[in-house]
Design an enzyme around this catalytic site. Sequence first.
Site, mmCIF file in Angstrom:
data_model
loop_
_atom_site.group_PDB
_atom_site.id
_atom_site.type_symbol
_atom_site.label_atom_id
_atom_site.label_comp_id
_atom_site.label_asym_id
_atom_site.label_seq_id
_atom_site.Cartn_x
_atom_site.Cartn_y
_atom_site.Cartn_z
ATOM 1 N N SER A 1 -2.098 12.691 26.604
ATOM 2 C CA SER A 1 -0.873 12.623 27.416
ATOM 3 C C SER A 1 0.043 13.825 27.161
ATOM 4 C CB SER A 1 -0.122 11.304 27.179
ATOM 5 O OG SER A 1 0.450 11.268 25.904
ATOM 6 N N GLU B 1 8.172 12.798 23.221
ATOM 7 C CA GLU B 1 7.198 13.879 22.995
ATOM 8 C C GLU B 1 6.947 14.654 24.280
ATOM 9 O OE1 GLU B 1 3.589 12.942 20.763
ATOM 10 O OE2 GLU B 1 4.494 11.091 20.067
ATOM 11 N N ASN C 1 2.199 22.378 16.979
ATOM 12 C CA ASN C 1 1.736 20.993 16.870
ATOM 13 C C ASN C 1 2.866 20.047 17.223
ATOM 14 O OD1 ASN C 1 -0.027 18.814 16.118
ATOM 15 N ND2 ASN C 1 1.084 18.635 14.179
ATOM 16 N N LEU D 1 -6.159 22.209 10.117
ATOM 17 C CA LEU D 1 -6.813 23.513 10.225
ATOM 18 C C LEU D 1 -6.673 24.275 8.910
ATOM 19 C CD1 LEU D 1 -5.454 24.348 13.791
ATOM 20 C CD2 LEU D 1 -7.776 23.602 13.194
ATOM 21 N N MET E 1 -6.692 15.646 15.659
ATOM 22 C CA MET E 1 -6.603 14.950 14.388
ATOM 23 C C MET E 1 -7.399 15.628 13.279
ATOM 24 S SD MET E 1 -4.347 12.898 14.877
ATOM 25 C CE MET E 1 -3.483 11.756 15.937
ATOM 26 N N ARG E 2 -7.269 16.950 13.207
ATOM 27 C CA ARG E 2 -7.910 17.701 12.113
ATOM 28 C C ARG E 2 -6.911 18.683 11.561
ATOM 29 N NH1 ARG E 2 -12.774 16.912 11.069
ATOM 30 N NH2 ARG E 2 -13.782 15.483 12.486
ATOM 31 N N ASP F 1 1.246 25.710 9.918
ATOM 32 C CA ASP F 1 0.756 26.470 8.771
ATOM 33 C C ASP F 1 -0.456 25.713 8.226
ATOM 34 O OD1 ASP F 1 1.764 24.327 7.387
ATOM 35 O OD2 ASP F 1 3.515 25.390 6.613
ATOM 36 N N HIS G 1 4.151 16.000 16.429
ATOM 37 C CA HIS G 1 3.922 14.880 15.514
ATOM 38 C C HIS G 1 4.954 13.785 15.809
ATOM 39 C CE1 HIS G 1 2.491 12.876 11.935
ATOM 40 N NE2 HIS G 1 3.753 12.656 11.612
HETATM 41 C C1 GAR Z 1 0.809 11.817 19.837
HETATM 42 O O1 GAR Z 1 1.653 10.756 19.513
HETATM 43 C C2 GAR Z 1 0.963 12.949 18.842
HETATM 44 O O2 GAR Z 1 2.284 13.127 18.412
HETATM 45 C C3 GAR Z 1 0.082 12.477 17.713
HETATM 46 O O3 GAR Z 1 -1.050 11.973 18.359
HETATM 47 C C4 GAR Z 1 -0.658 11.435 19.623
HETATM 48 C C5 GAR Z 1 -1.545 12.030 20.693
HETATM 49 O O4 GAR Z 1 -1.280 11.429 21.934
HETATM 50 N N1 GAR Z 1 -0.231 13.540 16.784
HETATM 51 C C6 GAR Z 1 -0.271 13.398 15.468
HETATM 52 O O5 GAR Z 1 -0.104 12.327 14.921
HETATM 53 C C7 GAR Z 1 -0.542 14.682 14.699
HETATM 54 N N2 GAR Z 1 -0.386 14.481 13.314
HETATM 55 P P1 GAR Z 1 -1.805 12.096 23.252
HETATM 56 O O6 GAR Z 1 -3.309 12.296 23.059
HETATM 57 O O7 GAR Z 1 -1.513 11.097 24.328
HETATM 58 O O8 GAR Z 1 -1.069 13.386 23.434
#
Ligand code: GAR
Length: 213
Positions: free
Chosen positions: A21, A182, A115, A101, A98-99, A149, A117
């Site tokens: 999304s 977000e 990124n 780097l 979800m990795r 980073d 979060h």
């Molecule tokens: C989002 O909430 C993003 O902030 C989180 O994964 C979700 C992805 O949603 N990211 C993390 O937790 C990174 N550490 P999306 O696939 O709908 O964008």
Amino acid sequence: MSQTSATPVTRLAVLLSGRGSNFMALQAAIENGDFPAQIVLVLSDRPGAAGLDAARQLGLTTVALPRRDEPSRRDHEAKILAALAEARTEWVCLAGFMRVLSASFVAHYPRRIVNIHPSLLPAFPGLEAQAQAIEHGVKVSGCTVHLVDAGMDSGPIVVQRTVVVEDSDTAAELAERILEEEHQAYPEAMSRLLSVPWRVVGRRVFFAPKKKL
Ligand code: GAR
């Protein structure tokens, strides 16, 4: 903001692992002319990621590179870097990738990897940030867009948006309201990073003040 042919268009790659999304929010903002960029690649470590399907439906170039297909993290990252290079990527947006780097990967795009979060970093890095926030009992949470980073969910902060945590919130309910923020925060951050001069001092990102007309 309308673009003219003189506006340089930044070549973005999006890395994602799931729903996508945030990728869609970035794509919508670009189509709306909010910042001068084009998504030249959507890459996932999960071939079944819904975000990859969404990208294909938009006619964007997609690549799936599962980690399990590679003997080591180093090999996996080398494949990702090769795909980024082939697409002539200038900036990388992590959108639910979800990795973590490695430092050597990050060094290929210094201060050009971003990124998002779902917490007000540095609180609650890592997995299930929204559940961590509820468990901790914070009254306000939100989301953070930051430069990447070599740490996990660390790096200089570009944009944050807040969300009030209600007593009745489940992690899923809080996640849903944070996700709405977000979708505002990521395009806002990219718009600023690509349109306004900025510099990093210590951990702080400073944008040049708007010029008075
Ligand atoms: C989002 O909430 C993003 O902030 C989180 O994964 C979700 C992805 O949603 N990211 C993390 O937790 C990174 N550490 P999306 O696939 O709908 O964008």
